[in-house]
Design an enzyme around this catalytic site. Structure first.
Site, mmCIF file in Angstrom:
data_model
loop_
_atom_site.group_PDB
_atom_site.id
_atom_site.type_symbol
_atom_site.label_atom_id
_atom_site.label_comp_id
_atom_site.label_asym_id
_atom_site.label_seq_id
_atom_site.Cartn_x
_atom_site.Cartn_y
_atom_site.Cartn_z
ATOM 1 N N SER A 147 0.830 -1.195 0.000
ATOM 2 C CA SER A 147 0.000 0.000 0.000
ATOM 3 C C SER A 147 0.875 1.261 0.000
ATOM 4 C CB SER A 147 -0.963 -0.037 1.191
ATOM 5 O OG SER A 147 -2.009 0.888 1.030
ATOM 6 N N GLU A 190 -10.237 -4.330 -5.210
ATOM 7 C CA GLU A 190 -9.813 -3.253 -4.308
ATOM 8 C C GLU A 190 -9.695 -1.893 -4.993
ATOM 9 O OE1 GLU A 190 -5.585 -3.083 -3.088
ATOM 10 O OE2 GLU A 190 -5.552 -5.183 -3.704
ATOM 11 N N HIS A 230 -7.496 -5.886 0.100
ATOM 12 C CA HIS A 230 -6.298 -5.054 0.109
ATOM 13 C C HIS A 230 -5.294 -5.559 1.140
ATOM 14 C CE1 HIS A 230 -3.914 -1.461 -0.438
ATOM 15 N NE2 HIS A 230 -4.035 -1.124 0.832
#
Length: 317
Positions: free
Chosen positions: A162, A251, A281
């Site tokens: 991320s 996602e 995610h």
């Protein structure tokens, strides 16, 4: 660690309210961090993991390694202080939350499956420390591994999830441009590589648009949104090392990951892109609990292991 796995549908049902509560833009950042640290204690560390606390580039860090079995013996040996290869892991959390605690299980699984030392960095977070604090910390950590621990740049992989994936990409760009150092590989789990983009839908199982936009504003601070350190997707992609990208098709960041893969391939970078269906995610955080998440993490581990310890022609004979 006693292995127990949760069926995928049940895991989704259990995780949905957890992330709705913890990743809520209306909650104070300190509360979000405390809740995530508490919940992450359910994500167990594999047996044989050795966690060493240290400083890296002036920041707290953890070196996680996996003990190895000694042939013909029931005992296990701890790898030497400087293993053959290393992974510098940068955790996700929108540059605002996340910690060594939230990602210890993922990092330990990565150490176990790669047989590498994995260094997890506690880089500074926004809003207290906006751009470029986290990137500066990551740069200092990598240079510490080279100058003081003794690794060569091509013995170190950069990995992250991320926001940590975006940070890993930005770090690789800075290392090449500023220090003429190219890491062995990049391992990016659903990387957030352009916070200026507004997600098309309101939320997925884990993150939501309001929270991600709040994190983007915190991280940018008084900086410029055109800064490649903030949005590395817009930076120079030429000369980057082999790169692994993973995302689930459901996602919020899936489209952004597809853009990144296309741009990397256009720049001549070797890319392996894997897409999952039915996960969420950074499901790799739940590798200790969900079989499908563990398999996704194994794909990343295989890619990084091959980058650090490539198969020679002799091995194939």
């Amino acid at each position: 660690m006693r292995e127990f796995k949760i069926p995928l549908p049940i895991a989704r049902v259990l995780l949905d309210p957890v992330f709705r509560v913890t990743l809520n833009a209306r909650l104070p950042v300190a509360v979000q961090r405390a809740l995530l640290d508490a919940v992450s204690l359910m994500q167990l560390v594999p047996d044989g993991s050795v966690v060493q606390h240290l400083q890296l580039g002036g920041r707290p860090a953890e070196r996680v390694i996996a003990e190895t079995a000694i042939p013909g013996s029931r005992t296990r040996a701890v790898p030497p202080e400087r293993a053959a290869g290393a992974i510098l892991y940068l955790h996700g959390g929108g540059y605002v939350v996340g910690s060594l605690t939230t990602h210890r299980s993922l990092v330990a699984h990565l150490a176990q499956e790669t047989s590498c030392a994995v260094y997890a960095l506690d880089y500074r977070l926004a809003p207290e420390h906006p751009l470029p604090a986290g990137l500066d910390d990551a740069e200092a950590a990598f240079l510490d591994l080279v100058r003081n621990v003794g690794y060569q740049p091509d013995q170190i992989c950069l990995a992250g999830d991320s926001a940590g994936g975006g940070l890993a990409l930005a770090l690789a760009q800075r290392l090449i441009d500023k220090h003429a150092m190219t890491p062995a590989a990049l391992g990016l789990i659903a990387p957030w590589v352009d916070p200026t983009q507004v997600p098309a839908k309101a939320r997925d199982l884990v993150i939501n648009r309001a929270w991600s936009q709040a994190c983007a504003a915190y991280y940018l601070g008084d900086g410029a949104a055109t800064d490649a350190g903030y949005a590395p997707l817009t930076g120079n992609l030429l000369g980057l090392p082999p790169t692994y990208v993973q995302a689930d098709v459901s996602e919020l960041l899936h489209d952004q990951c597809c853009q990144l893969v296309s741009a990397l391939r256009g720049a001549g970078v070797h890319v392996r892109f894997t897409e999952t269906r039915g996960l969420w995610h950074v499901a790799q955080l739940q590798a200790a609990l969900v079989t499908e998440a563990a398999l996704a993490l194994s794909e990343l581990a295989e890619f990084l292991r091959e980058a650090i310890q490539p198969v020679s022609i002799d091995d194939l004979r």
